[in-house]
Design a protein around this motif. Structure first.
Motif, PDB file in Angstrom:
ATOM      1  N   TYR A 152      11.649   3.666  10.536  1.00 44.78           N
ATOM      2  CA  TYR A 152      11.699   5.084  10.900  1.00 44.78           C
ATOM      3  C   TYR A 152      10.651   5.892  10.144  1.00 44.78           C
ATOM      4  CZ  TYR A 152      13.324   9.900  11.107  1.00 44.78           C
ATOM      5  OH  TYR A 152      13.380  11.257  11.259  1.00 44.78           O
ATOM      6  N   TRP A 183       3.452   8.599  14.089  1.00 41.44           N
ATOM      7  CA  TRP A 183       3.625   9.620  15.127  1.00 41.44           C
ATOM      8  C   TRP A 183       3.016  10.946  14.695  1.00 41.44           C
ATOM      9  CZ3 TRP A 183       7.285  13.895  15.696  1.00 41.44           C
ATOM     10  CH2 TRP A 183       7.307  14.417  16.985  1.00 41.44           C
ATOM     11  N   ASN A 185      10.384  15.667   7.833  1.00 38.51           N
ATOM     12  CA  ASN A 185      10.425  15.087   9.179  1.00 38.51           C
ATOM     13  C   ASN A 185      11.040  16.056  10.180  1.00 38.51           C
ATOM     14  OD1 ASN A 185       9.258  12.686   8.372  1.00 38.51           O
ATOM     15  ND2 ASN A 185      11.197  11.639   8.043  1.00 38.51           N
ATOM     16  N   ASP A 234       6.738   7.514  19.146  1.00 37.71           N
ATOM     17  CA  ASP A 234       7.917   8.378  19.169  1.00 37.71           C
ATOM     18  C   ASP A 234       9.147   7.602  19.625  1.00 37.71           C
ATOM     19  OD1 ASP A 234       9.373  10.660  18.835  1.00 37.71           O
ATOM     20  OD2 ASP A 234       8.681  11.650  20.656  1.00 37.71           O
ATOM     21  N   CYS A 256       7.400   7.557  11.705  1.00 37.50           N
ATOM     22  CA  CYS A 256       7.171   9.002  11.603  1.00 37.50           C
ATOM     23  C   CYS A 256       5.738   9.305  11.194  1.00 37.50           C
ATOM     24  CB  CYS A 256       8.146   9.612  10.593  1.00 37.50           C
ATOM     25  SG  CYS A 256       9.826   9.814  11.205  1.00 37.50           S
ATOM     26  N   ASP A 288       9.454  18.285  13.503  1.00 36.13           N
ATOM     27  CA  ASP A 288      10.092  18.492  14.809  1.00 36.13           C
ATOM     28  C   ASP A 288      10.228  19.976  15.111  1.00 36.13           C
ATOM     29  OD1 ASP A 288      10.447  15.764  15.418  1.00 36.13           O
ATOM     30  OD2 ASP A 288      12.245  15.678  14.181  1.00 36.13           O
ATOM     31  N   SER A 324      12.869  13.553   4.403  1.00 36.89           N
ATOM     32  CA  SER A 324      13.734  13.816   5.561  1.00 36.89           C
ATOM     33  C   SER A 324      13.629  15.272   6.009  1.00 36.89           C
ATOM     34  CB  SER A 324      15.188  13.480   5.210  1.00 36.89           C
ATOM     35  OG  SER A 324      15.333  12.133   4.831  1.00 36.89           O
ATOM     36  N   SER A 354       3.966  14.721   3.423  1.00 40.27           N
ATOM     37  CA  SER A 354       4.655  13.445   3.641  1.00 40.27           C
ATOM     38  C   SER A 354       3.799  12.280   3.186  1.00 40.27           C
ATOM     39  CB  SER A 354       5.008  13.291   5.125  1.00 40.27           C
ATOM     40  OG  SER A 354       5.811  14.353   5.579  1.00 40.27           O
ATOM     41  N   ARG A 357      10.250   5.475  16.773  1.00 39.22           N
ATOM     42  CA  ARG A 357      10.859   6.356  15.771  1.00 39.22           C
ATOM     43  C   ARG A 357      12.289   6.727  16.150  1.00 39.22           C
ATOM     44  NH1 ARG A 357      10.301  12.258  15.940  1.00 39.22           N
ATOM     45  NH2 ARG A 357      10.845  13.153  13.928  1.00 39.22           N
TER      46      ARG A 357
END
Length: 283
Positions: free
Chosen positions: A153, A160, A238, A124, A157, A242, A235, A201, A127
């Motif tokens: 990145y 993570w 991602n 993390d 991701c 979160d 994106s 993803s 990232r």
């Protein structure tokens, strides 16, 4: 005579102080995701409205026309898109650090294996550092650094995502052992949402390099736009991952206390004087 530890409660009450405000922890990822989605959508809309010809142009020129700008071109090639995106994303940098700290506390409280927690938090950190690279250093300014940050990145991701899902699975397994059959799993919805985002993803990650390399070698119209579409969808996924943190943190709240007695007394007296003055005016 006082019993042993009798004075500890009063000391704790003084240290706790006056409760000023309570913030649900689930609000933090919602706020972060809304700002991130607004920044991405606003940058894309402004780039298309103001600089469409410039942001869709590639090294093939008019021989291979495109219809969708890349993420890098939309957020960093022109102003005011660049300034607006960086300003809005800088507002939520502190929010992302708060989410990192809350995840540290959450998985420590759930007694997740340290062999999962430490790599997860390290991924993390990588990232977040890479995100600062591609956000604040545009492709037209520092191209090589921007490309490297973007690759780190997206790779960070995926690592993570996998570690968070593994840590959550480990925590759910430990909780199931302590409860009777039929217990309600508080992290079932979060785990399911994270798995959907991770699998989606995972399907896009190998497709993106293939499309990008084909675009570099072949003059095919719309090929780079297909790569850009995968980039934008990734994106969005991602930020959606979160956002799923709100399901993990819905059982927690942040409390703001004033621990200085003089400030607490001043605030209390000021409120009492204001209330008394209002009553006198009413009378």
């Amino acid at each position: 005579a006082k019993r042993h530890g009798e004075g500890d409660d009063s000391g704790a009450r003084v240290q706790q102080g006056r409760l000023l405000h309570v913030v649900p922890c689930s609000f933090i990822p919602v706020f972060y995701s809304c700002v991130a989605y607004g920044s991405l959508g606003g940058a894309l809309a402004l780039a298309i409205l103001l600089h469409y010809e410039g942001v869709v142009k590639t090294h093939w020129g008019r021989r291979a026309p495109e219809w969708l700008p890349s993420l890098s071109a939309a957020i960093g090639d022109y102003t005011p898109e660049r300034l607006i995106f960086r300003m809005t994303m800088s507002l939520v940098c502190a929010t992302r650090l708060v989410l990192f700290a809350l995840y540290v506390v959450l998985f420590r409280m759930l007694h997740t294996s340290v062999y999962l927690r430490v790599p997860m938090h390290a991924a993390d950190c990588v990232r977040m550092a890479a995100a600062l690279g591609w956000i604040f250093f545009g492709s037209s300014e520092y191209h090589d650094f921007h490309v490297a940050s973007t690759g780190v990145y997206f790779g960070g991701c995926m690592v993570w995502f996998a570690l968070v899902i593994a840590a959550l699975w480990d925590a759910r397994r430990r909780m199931a052992r302590r409860h009777a059959p039929g217990w309600v799993d508080p992290f079932a919805a979060s785990y399911r949402m994270k798995m959907i985002v991770f699998v989606a993803s995972l399907c896009l990650v190998p497709l993106m390099p293939w499309l990008y390399l084909r675009h570099q070698r072949n003059c095919v119209a719309g090929l780079y736009s297909q790569y850009c579409l995968c980039e934008w969808v990734l994106s969005v996924l991602n930020v959606l991952f979160d956002l799923s943190q709100m399901l993990d943190l819905q059982h927690f709240k942040l409390q703001l206390h004033c621990v200085t007695p003089s400030l607490t007394d001043f605030a209390t007296n000021h409120n009492n004087n204001t209330t008394t003055a209002a009553k006198k005016k009413t009378l």
